[in-house]
Design an enzyme around this catalytic site. Structure first.
Site, PDB file in Angstrom:
ATOM      1  CB  THR A 144       3.564  29.485 -13.865  1.00 41.52           C
ATOM      2  OG1 THR A 144       3.340  29.856 -14.598  1.00 41.52           O
ATOM      3  CG2 THR A 144       4.896  30.862 -13.310  1.00 41.52           C
ATOM      4  NE  ARG A 156      -2.421  33.656 -22.017  1.00 41.29           N
ATOM      5  CZ  ARG A 156      -2.399  32.884 -20.332  1.00 41.29           C
ATOM      6  NH1 ARG A 156      -0.854  32.841 -20.004  1.00 41.29           N
ATOM      7  NH2 ARG A 156      -2.848  32.468 -19.485  1.00 41.29           N
ATOM      8  N   GLY A 177       0.461  36.364 -20.117  1.00 34.49           N
ATOM      9  CA  GLY A 177       0.297  36.253 -19.197  1.00 34.49           C
ATOM     10  C   GLY A 177       0.425  36.702 -17.936  1.00 34.49           C
ATOM     11  CG  ASP A 178      -1.094  35.633 -14.259  1.00 32.55           C
ATOM     12  OD1 ASP A 178      -0.443  34.487 -14.630  1.00 32.55           O
ATOM     13  OD2 ASP A 178      -0.549  35.339 -12.721  1.00 32.55           O
ATOM     14  CB  THR A 191       0.922  29.994 -10.154  1.00 35.26           C
ATOM     15  OG1 THR A 191       1.097  28.752 -11.142  1.00 35.26           O
ATOM     16  CG2 THR A 191       0.724  29.711  -8.960  1.00 35.26           C
ATOM     17  N   GLY A 192      -1.420  29.751 -11.869  1.00 33.27           N
ATOM     18  CA  GLY A 192      -2.922  29.866 -11.928  1.00 33.27           C
ATOM     19  C   GLY A 192      -3.425  30.118 -13.370  1.00 33.27           C
ATOM     20  N   GLY A 235      -3.792  32.841 -15.698  1.00 29.12           N
ATOM     21  CA  GLY A 235      -3.343  34.521 -15.705  1.00 29.12           C
ATOM     22  C   GLY A 235      -4.214  35.397 -16.319  1.00 29.12           C
TER      23      GLY A 235
HETATM   24  N1  ASP Z   1       0.100  32.065 -15.154  1.00 30.96           N
HETATM   25  C1  ASP Z   1       0.123  31.302 -15.837  1.00 30.96           C
HETATM   26  C2  ASP Z   1      -0.271  31.506 -17.349  1.00 30.96           C
HETATM   27  O1  ASP Z   1      -1.431  32.124 -17.470  1.00 30.96           O
HETATM   28  C3  ASP Z   1       0.330  29.494 -16.095  1.00 30.96           C
HETATM   29  C4  ASP Z   1       0.369  29.333 -14.654  1.00 30.96           C
HETATM   30  O2  ASP Z   1       0.600  29.896 -13.530  1.00 30.96           O
HETATM   31  O3  ASP Z   1       0.787  27.943 -14.639  1.00 30.96           O
HETATM   32  O4  ASP Z   1       0.511  31.672 -18.321  1.00 30.96           O
END
Ligand code: ASP
Length: 319
Positions: free
Chosen positions: A178, A206, A208-209, A229-230, A232
């Site tokens: 992200t 789906r 995400g966060d 990020t990460g 979600g």
């Molecule tokens: N947080 C994002 C998600 O879960 C992915 C990301 O941070 O790269 O969609």
């Protein structure tokens, strides 16, 4: 007058060598674009939008052009933005062809009575207000998608129900890069924005966060600003961006708050907990921490000649 500062990220996860240098260059340029706006008396809100929009247009990042593909091979982008002065926020999700999801998130905030719009109607609003369309699919993402799908078909990927085990064993399989930005302008106002294509092979539908206020994005002049990020689902379960801001409200600096949030992820969430956060407190202190292998990030303030950028910040792993 407050001294302006911007922090941006191009995502946590594992940055493969083929994209590392491009990632570093990309976050530097994003920080420069955002900082230019701040140094010309622009708002933190405009700065985070411009920095994120640049990263959406740069296909090295998993947001806008170059977004990760869903399990059935299409794209569902999502983004959010928040103004720390008024606590107004906007978000959009399940987007297939808007060029800049972060600008649509800002439109939702400014032109509707809502915070979060998804799908067809969100794209209709984008069209009505003249936002550009584009096909966000790129060759590189198709390659990543095919590789991962192949592994899935060969039974090498226990996608469900052992997702956390899988990511633990093969963190490089999942693309979760992200982009996000937090900024403080010279009027002392904070803002945050986050944009993503989501995780490679995610199920359609789906969310995400990243588009969820309080999870992937939060900004409040009285506490601070954060973009996460990460994975979600972890940021959602811990309302991570708001948690980081609450730590700052309790008196921690942005760096202390970022680190504390990663320790909390490590303590509370079992299994694959790959997460990164960037933060700014109302004094303009910068924070960045992660437990993922990398965090591609940069920051820029008035004392610097050029942005600082790295593929790592303070990494806190379970010992
Ligand atoms: N947080 C994002 C998600 O879960 C992915 C990301 O941070 O790269 O969609």
């Amino acid at each position: 007058m407050t001294k302006p500062v911007i922090v941006v990220h191009g995502g946590a996860g594992t940055w493969r060598p083929e994209r590392s240098q491009l990632g570093i260059e990309g976050v530097k340029i994003a920080a420069e674009i955002g900082f230019k706006i701040l140094s010309e008396n622009g708002t933190a809100l405009d700065a985070v939008e411009a920095a994120v929009a640049y990263m959406e247009d740069n296909e090295v990042f998993n947001a806008g052009k170059g977004s990760a593909l869903t399990i059935d091979g299409h794209i569902e982008m999502e983004a959010s933005i928040m103004d720390g002065k008024t606590l107004r926020a906007g978000a959009a999700g399940l987007l297939r062809e808007v060029r800049n999801p972060v600008s649509l998130a800002k439109l939702v905030m400014e032109k509707t009575d809502y915070v979060f719009l998804i799908g067809e109607w969100a794209e209709k609003i984008a069209e009505k207000y003249g936002l550009e369309k584009q096909n966000p699919v790129t060759e590189l993402r198709i390659k990543y998608w095919k590789e991962l799908k192949q592994k899935l078909l060969q039974g090498e990927v226990n996608y469900l129900p052992r997702l956390h085990q899988l990511i633990k064993e093969h963190p490089e399989l999942f693309t979760y890069e992200t982009v996000g930005a937090v900024a403080l302008d010279n009027k002392g106002n904070l803002a945050a924005a986050t944009s993503t294509g989501g995780m490679t092979l995610k199920l359609p539908g789906r969310i995400g966060d990243s588009p969820l206020i309080g999870c992937g994005t939060y900004a409040d002049n009285e506490s601070g600003a954060c973009s996460a990020t990460g994975i979600g689902e972890i940021a959602i379960r811990l309302a991570l961006a708001k948690t980081v801001c609450e730590y700052m409200k309790d008196g921690l600096t942005a760096q202390e708050a970022a680190e504390q949030s990663i320790r909390e992820v490590n303590r509370r969430i079992e299994g694959a907990n790959l997460i990164g956060v960037i933060a700014l407190d109302p004094q303009g202190n910068v924070g960045a921490a992660h437990n993922s292998p990398n965090l591609c990030w940069a920051y820029f303030n008035a004392e610097m000649e050029r942005p600082y950028a790295s593929l790592e910040a303070k990494r806190i792993i379970i010992t």
